[in-house]
Design a protein around this motif. Sequence first.
Motif, PDB file in Angstrom:
ATOM      1  N   SER A 307       0.825  -1.206   0.000  1.00 35.80           N
ATOM      2  CA  SER A 307       0.000   0.000   0.000  1.00 35.80           C
ATOM      3  C   SER A 307       0.859   1.255   0.000  1.00 35.80           C
ATOM      4  N   VAL A 308       1.919   1.227   0.810  1.00 42.24           N
ATOM      5  CA  VAL A 308       2.804   2.396   0.886  1.00 42.24           C
ATOM      6  C   VAL A 308       3.510   2.613  -0.453  1.00 42.24           C
ATOM      7  N   VAL A 309       3.993   1.521  -1.038  1.00 36.50           N
ATOM      8  CA  VAL A 309       4.683   1.619  -2.336  1.00 36.50           C
ATOM      9  C   VAL A 309       3.717   2.113  -3.408  1.00 36.50           C
ATOM     10  N   ASN A 310       2.481   1.628  -3.382  1.00 35.06           N
ATOM     11  CA  ASN A 310       1.494   2.077  -4.373  1.00 35.06           C
ATOM     12  C   ASN A 310       1.176   3.560  -4.200  1.00 35.06           C
ATOM     13  N   TYR A 311       1.145   4.018  -2.955  1.00 34.58           N
ATOM     14  CA  TYR A 311       0.941   5.442  -2.687  1.00 34.58           C
ATOM     15  C   TYR A 311       2.082   6.259  -3.300  1.00 34.58           C
ATOM     16  N   ALA A 312       3.330   5.810  -3.053  1.00 34.17           N
ATOM     17  CA  ALA A 312       4.499   6.515  -3.593  1.00 34.17           C
ATOM     18  C   ALA A 312       4.476   6.517  -5.120  1.00 34.17           C
ATOM     19  N   THR A 313       4.110   5.382  -5.694  1.00 35.47           N
ATOM     20  CA  THR A 313       4.051   5.275  -7.154  1.00 35.47           C
ATOM     21  C   THR A 313       3.016   6.238  -7.728  1.00 35.47           C
ATOM     22  N   SER A 314       1.888   6.352  -7.036  1.00 38.91           N
ATOM     23  CA  SER A 314       0.820   7.240  -7.520  1.00 38.91           C
ATOM     24  C   SER A 314       1.262   8.697  -7.510  1.00 38.91           C
ATOM     25  N   LEU A 315       2.239   9.024  -6.655  1.00 38.71           N
ATOM     26  CA  LEU A 315       2.765  10.393  -6.606  1.00 38.71           C
ATOM     27  C   LEU A 315       3.919  10.601  -7.587  1.00 38.71           C
ATOM     28  N   GLY A 316       4.244   9.572  -8.372  1.00 36.06           N
ATOM     29  CA  GLY A 316       5.249   9.714  -9.426  1.00 36.06           C
ATOM     30  C   GLY A 316       6.633   9.220  -9.078  1.00 36.06           C
TER      31      GLY A 316
END
Length: 331
Positions: A307-316
Amino acid sequence: AMTYGAELPFLEEYYQSRSIIAAFTAEAVGNRYGEIEFNRNGDGIVRTHLESFNRLAEEYRIVDLNQMHDGVTHLDWNDDGIYLQNIYRIVLESNENIEKARAALARDKSFLFVEYESINRPLYEPNDPEYYLQWHHPVIQSPEAWDYIQGSSEIVVAITDTGTKWNHPDLADNIWINEAELPGITIDWVNGLILGGDGIDNDGNGYIDDIIGWDFVEANNNPYQAFPGNTHGTHVAGCTGAVGDNNEGPTGVAMNVSLMICKGAPSNAPSGGVQHAYQQIQYAAQSGADIINCSWIGQGNGAYPNSVVNYATSLGSLVIAGAGNNGIEHT
């Protein structure tokens, strides 16, 4: 005709301008020496004894033919019909239609292969004295990559780890500076201190006065790590972005990068791992890191880390995780 690299676009930094390399068939050439007689018509376009080639020369404005290998001594040597003496440089008037020209020539039965002419460069070697001790650079083909690009300070790589000795002479010039938080702050590079600040979260990333990164253990804006046992973060920062071509120490893979420093270990005790690791990823993403480096591992394939990695990915951000040093497959 064979089309090595045919799917590659023509890029001027990789390929010679206006140039296509092609191997004529032995039948098309008609002699053992690879000699192709040609003249130019009124507007400078090449004319040969090959009518299909002449039509292409007219359409794509071919203005010269250069035999690449004259003086071949072993005239009968060939590689599946490719004779060195039959390889020519086909010169176009401009690069405008070079991709279409290459594709059209490749369809002509007169050729065995048709490709762009590569620019061959000497492999880039930095002048750092310890570069030659860094056995990993040839293994991961750093010099081949450096030949095209040596990194950019505009690319921000977050080092999520134990903290970094950020004033190290081979790191200092590559430390990210959070320009938005500069008002009222002095960075004491000699002593590794962050002084002053306006007490305001100027960039809205959730952290106040984070000029070069954040200390997640002591909850302050100086991620400096000098404790002898907690050097992992400094080591990783160096592998990533030790300043290159500065006649000092080794060189990082990205020798001109900007390093955002995150600290997840105490300053006065052994680290016991990377603490607040996922908060570090969150911070780095919110602070605009292009790449978030995580040279650490944990067991399992948890929903929380994902979830944390997906959050970071969504921010570019691109999150890079360690594969581990013990040869164990992680699931």
